[in-house]
Design an enzyme around this catalytic site. Sequence first.
Site, PDB file in Angstrom:
ATOM      1  N   LYS A  83     130.456  46.152  74.524  1.00 34.05           N
ATOM      2  CA  LYS A  83     131.747  46.118  75.217  1.00 34.05           C
ATOM      3  C   LYS A  83     132.317  44.714  75.355  1.00 34.05           C
ATOM      4  O   LYS A  83     133.529  44.507  75.189  1.00 34.05           O
ATOM      5  CB  LYS A  83     131.615  46.774  76.589  1.00 34.05           C
ATOM      6  CG  LYS A  83     131.247  48.247  76.522  1.00 34.05           C
ATOM      7  CD  LYS A  83     131.117  48.853  77.907  1.00 34.05           C
ATOM      8  CE  LYS A  83     130.692  50.311  77.819  1.00 34.05           C
ATOM      9  NZ  LYS A  83     130.649  50.950  79.155  1.00 34.05           N
ATOM     10  N   ASP A  99     136.527  52.427  81.785  1.00 35.09           N
ATOM     11  CA  ASP A  99     135.394  52.643  82.685  1.00 35.09           C
ATOM     12  C   ASP A  99     135.802  52.478  84.147  1.00 35.09           C
ATOM     13  O   ASP A  99     135.426  53.283  85.004  1.00 35.09           O
ATOM     14  CB  ASP A  99     134.262  51.657  82.368  1.00 35.09           C
ATOM     15  CG  ASP A  99     133.443  52.064  81.152  1.00 35.09           C
ATOM     16  OD1 ASP A  99     133.379  53.267  80.856  1.00 35.09           O
ATOM     17  OD2 ASP A  99     132.858  51.169  80.512  1.00 35.09           O
TER      18      ASP A  99
END
Length: 289
Positions: A75, A111
Amino acid sequence: MTGRAEDVNPVRRYAVLGDPVRHSLSPPMQNAAFRAAGIDARYEALEVPLERLDDVLARLHHEGVAGLNLTLPLKERGWTLAATRTPEAERARAVNTLRREETGWAGHATDGLGFGAWIRELGLTLEGARVLLLGAGGAAASVAPVVLDLGPEALAIVSRTRERARGLADRLVGEAGVAVVVGGFDADPAEIERTGSFDVLVRALTTEDVGEVEASLWRALTPRAPVLDLNYAERAARVRARCEKEGRPFEDGLGLLLHQGALSFEFWTGRSAPIEAMREALQAAARHP
């Protein structure tokens, strides 16, 4: 002509990249979403080590892949490789969602937004709470700003490496009037305990078991403090068992996966996500991995 893959490919391709990634339940969830939405697309899992991410993203863009998810440990590197980034991605300095544009990948961080939706669905309030966040990687970096948005009294960030926790905390300073403290797994657990007890534990660690050092940090939790593990299904089974033994409320990250996945779908397609179809597919896949 937008330059996205859906303009040139009859079957749109999507994938989740990670290392490891075989455990991911994103493929059944997203494939169910595409079916429910009547979109001719397929979504798969591709194992990609961190050192290969640059080359793989270039290749998949050239092949016309329409959209990607990134999971651990990709990420933060994905953030540096995105040609453009949403405000959420800039805030987290991590991306878990990429959309193909003509000039490169557009990066988004779902997220954190997914975490907020999950918290609301659970009926859990963080306002005035003291929150202990374990981990300082890409998932933690996405979640931490949203934790602050929810109005806690304090946030403690503890990572295996104190420097990573400090780096995340430094980015959060000034975002809200919240006390942010940091610690490392190498520190004396009493150091965390001295800051006061905690009402909620957010577990953003890749490990599937609670080791001796982590267990010592749990001493700083109030007796009924819930544990929110961002791992899900079998990867959260050992933490769930420990919480059941202690009589402690527990939620695994299946709800987070659902809500961040719905936001990814919307970022890719510009359409509302068929969230109930996604939920059903996700629950079925979790029961029968």
